[in-house]
Design an enzyme around this catalytic site. Structure first.
Site, PDB file in Angstrom:
ATOM      1  CE  LYS A  22      64.335  52.317 -59.148  1.00  0.00           C
ATOM      2  NZ  LYS A  22      63.859  53.688 -58.873  1.00  0.00           N
ATOM      3  CG  ASN A  23      60.267  52.536 -57.457  1.00  0.00           C
ATOM      4  OD1 ASN A  23      61.439  52.914 -57.453  1.00  0.00           O
ATOM      5  ND2 ASN A  23      59.472  52.667 -58.504  1.00  0.00           N
ATOM      6  NE  ARG A 121      60.163  61.852 -61.548  1.00  0.00           N
ATOM      7  CZ  ARG A 121      60.729  60.671 -61.331  1.00  0.00           C
ATOM      8  NH1 ARG A 121      61.865  60.381 -61.901  1.00  0.00           N
ATOM      9  NH2 ARG A 121      60.160  59.793 -60.537  1.00  0.00           N
ATOM     10  CG  ASP A 305      58.215  53.108 -63.327  1.00  0.00           C
ATOM     11  OD1 ASP A 305      58.326  54.200 -63.908  1.00  0.00           O
ATOM     12  OD2 ASP A 305      58.427  52.971 -62.101  1.00  0.00           O
ATOM     13  NE  ARG A 397      68.364  56.201 -61.300  1.00  0.00           N
ATOM     14  CZ  ARG A 397      67.152  56.524 -61.765  1.00  0.00           C
ATOM     15  NH1 ARG A 397      66.988  56.884 -63.008  1.00  0.00           N
ATOM     16  NH2 ARG A 397      66.108  56.534 -60.965  1.00  0.00           N
TER      17      ARG A 397
HETATM   18  C1  UD1 Z   1      57.341  57.037 -58.348  1.00  0.00           C
HETATM   19  C2  UD1 Z   1      58.311  55.954 -58.741  1.00  0.00           C
HETATM   20  C3  UD1 Z   1      58.585  55.991 -60.239  1.00  0.00           C
HETATM   21  C4  UD1 Z   1      57.272  55.932 -61.007  1.00  0.00           C
HETATM   22  C5  UD1 Z   1      56.293  56.995 -60.505  1.00  0.00           C
HETATM   23  C6  UD1 Z   1      54.922  56.879 -61.152  1.00  0.00           C
HETATM   24  C7  UD1 Z   1      59.675  55.729 -56.754  1.00  0.00           C
HETATM   25  C8  UD1 Z   1      61.017  55.880 -56.141  1.00  0.00           C
HETATM   26  N1  UD1 Z   1      59.553  56.147 -58.016  1.00  0.00           N
HETATM   27  O1  UD1 Z   1      57.971  58.285 -58.659  1.00  0.00           O
HETATM   28  O2  UD1 Z   1      59.400  54.881 -60.583  1.00  0.00           O
HETATM   29  O3  UD1 Z   1      57.533  56.155 -62.379  1.00  0.00           O
HETATM   30  O4  UD1 Z   1      56.129  56.884 -59.088  1.00  0.00           O
HETATM   31  O5  UD1 Z   1      54.393  55.625 -60.943  1.00  0.00           O
HETATM   32  O6  UD1 Z   1      58.761  55.204 -56.146  1.00  0.00           O
HETATM   33  N2  UD1 Z   1      53.902  65.460 -59.342  1.00  0.00           N
HETATM   34  C9  UD1 Z   1      53.601  66.797 -59.123  1.00  0.00           C
HETATM   35  N3  UD1 Z   1      53.902  67.342 -57.899  1.00  0.00           N
HETATM   36  C10 UD1 Z   1      54.482  66.600 -56.900  1.00  0.00           C
HETATM   37  C11 UD1 Z   1      54.771  65.236 -57.129  1.00  0.00           C
HETATM   38  C12 UD1 Z   1      54.466  64.681 -58.363  1.00  0.00           C
HETATM   39  O7  UD1 Z   1      53.089  67.489 -60.004  1.00  0.00           O
HETATM   40  O8  UD1 Z   1      54.721  67.150 -55.818  1.00  0.00           O
HETATM   41  C13 UD1 Z   1      53.606  64.860 -60.666  1.00  0.00           C
HETATM   42  C14 UD1 Z   1      54.911  64.435 -61.379  1.00  0.00           C
HETATM   43  O9  UD1 Z   1      55.495  65.512 -62.062  1.00  0.00           O
HETATM   44  C15 UD1 Z   1      54.404  63.346 -62.295  1.00  0.00           C
HETATM   45  C16 UD1 Z   1      53.272  62.698 -61.492  1.00  0.00           C
HETATM   46  O10 UD1 Z   1      52.919  63.644 -60.494  1.00  0.00           O
HETATM   47  O11 UD1 Z   1      53.878  63.895 -63.483  1.00  0.00           O
HETATM   48  C17 UD1 Z   1      53.630  61.380 -60.886  1.00  0.00           C
HETATM   49  O12 UD1 Z   1      54.680  61.538 -59.992  1.00  0.00           O
HETATM   50  P1  UD1 Z   1      54.804  60.679 -58.656  1.00  0.00           P
HETATM   51  O13 UD1 Z   1      53.648  59.739 -58.528  1.00  0.00           O
HETATM   52  O14 UD1 Z   1      55.082  61.607 -57.537  1.00  0.00           O
HETATM   53  O15 UD1 Z   1      56.104  59.820 -58.962  1.00  0.00           O
HETATM   54  P2  UD1 Z   1      57.386  59.643 -58.068  1.00  0.00           P
HETATM   55  O16 UD1 Z   1      56.986  59.429 -56.643  1.00  0.00           O
HETATM   56  O17 UD1 Z   1      58.364  60.701 -58.372  1.00  0.00           O
END
Ligand code: UD1
Length: 426
Positions: A22-23, A121, A305, A397
């Site tokens: 999915k990711n 997030r 995850d 999902r």
């Molecule tokens: C992706 C995965 C999700 C997984 C996560 C961490 C997908 C679709 N989803 O989510 O399943 O749990 O990686 O491995 O690929 N953050 C910020 N600012 C930002 C972006 C992120 O502070 O602009 C923080 C988030 O709040 C969180 C951390 O960074 O605490 C990790 O988030 P991120 O690596 O961005 O995860 P996702 O891409 O949302």
């Protein structure tokens, strides 16, 4: 809302084929918007999140069909770069469309995806990355509009290796003028898959899988056909389920190299794992041993995850384990539900202290998010008696018919859907 009813206490046994990731599929579908023409993506699982992404693409004017795990897109009719707020709120991953639509149209309108069950997030790293490439970002309430007549390559350092921000910046930089480097980039396998897909369309990207990614902008991309990687989180979920039920399972279409941290942890609990090419065999007949400390961290460390699923195994282990969650602040919601099934777990800030019990008991529990839901299913399979898991849409999902997948391994698991009001039962 659907429910899963599980008769627990039966070891899983047999062979299954793992679905596509999915990711990996979600950013790849978004990245397809960078090109004009027909793109075919194979091994795309049938999931709620994929349906939402395809509905957004259709809303933007793209043609999209999803049959037998293959998605066919025709992006030549794409006409809008405004993602409606209602669709944006259905799935956080709609944020992936920001980079590609900005690069293709010079403008994109999105809405704050908001917080979600597992934490705040934020999207600040996505926005500052696009700004570094020359985009003007205007925020009005929850609406965010980005403009850029032309994107220009830049040196971008991420304060945290965010998976989504790394992917969004890569996608935007592909058509930018000049060279972009992303340092402290996330190293997840799904980012390598995105690089391979983009390069298959003619992009020039190197470094995905390391902490520095370099993108040399190109003028145009060409459509291609691509197959997404196996889902490492679904693979890990089934491996833990096999161990928690003390079963013997063979998993086909896996990528064991993406699961090194889980394989290492499971072996420490005493679970037997054999790897042969893309096949993983998992089995155990004995009670697992506890693990003193596990910390979730960005790849290649232990993934957030799989935290909730592994916690079920540790809840049944001999001894005390500590699990520290460092990625999402709200990711212990399954603990209360597991406690209702007889687990002895205490949460102290970002750590869970898990005192293993010899048995879990069936109960009615609620899936609060995707992976928490998967953990409750594993707990139900391992528990004595009947477990009812409610709010199954969270699980849908990310798992393609979880009851069918686990049913192939002998699990006694049935889905019940409510009867719609307008159907009259004779
Ligand atoms: C992706 C995965 C999700 C997984 C996560 C961490 C997908 C679709 N989803 O989510 O399943 O749990 O990686 O491995 O690929 N953050 C910020 N600012 C930002 C972006 C992120 O502070 O602009 C923080 C988030 O709040 C969180 C951390 O960074 O605490 C990790 O988030 P991120 O690596 O961005 O995860 P996702 O891409 O949302």
């Amino acid at each position: 809302m659907d429910k899963l009813v599980i008769e627990g206490g039966k070891p899983l046994s047999g062979t299954i084929v793992i679905q596509g990731a999915k990711n990996a599929a979600l950013p790849i579908l978004a990245a397809s918007m960078l090109v004009e023409g027909k793109v075919t993506i194979d091994h795309v699982p049938k999931l709620l999140d994929i349906d939402v992404m395809l509905n957004i693409l259709r809303e933007l004017g793209c043609r999209a069909e999803h049959e037998n795990q293959t998605v066919q897109l025709d992006t030549s009719t794409l006409q809008s770069s405004h993602i409606p707020e209602a669709l944006m709120r259905q799935m956080r991953s709609s944020i992936f469309l920001m980079g590609p639509l900005l690069a293709r149209f010079g403008e994109v309108t999105i809405y704050q995806p908001g917080g979600c069950a597992i934490g705040e997030r934020k999207i600040d790293l996505h926005l500052s990355g696009l700004q570094a490439l020359g985009a003007l970002v205007v925020e009005e309430g929850s609406r965010i509009v980005c403009y850029a007549d032309e994107l220009t390559g830049a040196e971008i350092h991420l304060d945290f290796p965010s998976v989504g921000a790394t992917e969004n910046i890569m996608m935007a930089a592909v058509l930018a003028k000049g060279l972009t480097t992303i340092s402290n980039a996330a190293r997840e396998p799904e980012i390598q898959d995105l690089q391979q897909f983009l390069n298959c369309m003619g992009a020039k990207i190197i470094g995905a899988g390391t902490d520095t990614i370099t993108v040399e902008g190109v003028e145009k991309l060409a459509p291609c056909r691509y197959q997404v990687i196996p889902d490492r989180i679904v693979t890990g979920t089934v491996m833990v389920a096999a161990a928690a039920t003390r079963g013997q399972v063979t998993l086909l279409n896996t990528c064991p190299a993406h699961l090194t941290s889980l394989i290492h942890v499971l072996r420490r609990t005493g679970v037997q794992i054999a790897v042969d090419g893309d096949i993983i065999k998992v089995g155990t007949a004995t009670r697992p041993k506890s693990i003193d400390r596990i910390v979730t961290s960005p790849y290649p460390a232990f993934p957030t995850d799989l935290q909730s699923q592994l916690m079920v195994l540790l809840a049944l282990a001999d001894g005390v384990s500590i699990m520290k969650e460092t990625i999402f602040e709200g990711r212990f919601k399954h603990v209360d539900e597991l406690t209702r099934m007889g687990a002895d777990i205490r949460v102290d800030l970002s750590s869970a202290i898990i005192r293993g019990v010899s048995r879990l008991y069936g109960a009615t529990v609620e899936a609060t998010d995707l992976r928490a839901g998967a953990a409750l299913v594993i707990a139900g399979l391992a528990a004595q008696g009947k477990t009812v898991v409610e709010q199954v849409h969270h699980i849908d999902r990310g798992y393609d018919e979880i009851e069918t997948m686990l049913g192939q391994l002998g699990a006694r698991i049935t889905r019940y859907s409510p009867i719609p009001n307008n159907i009259i039962v004779p």
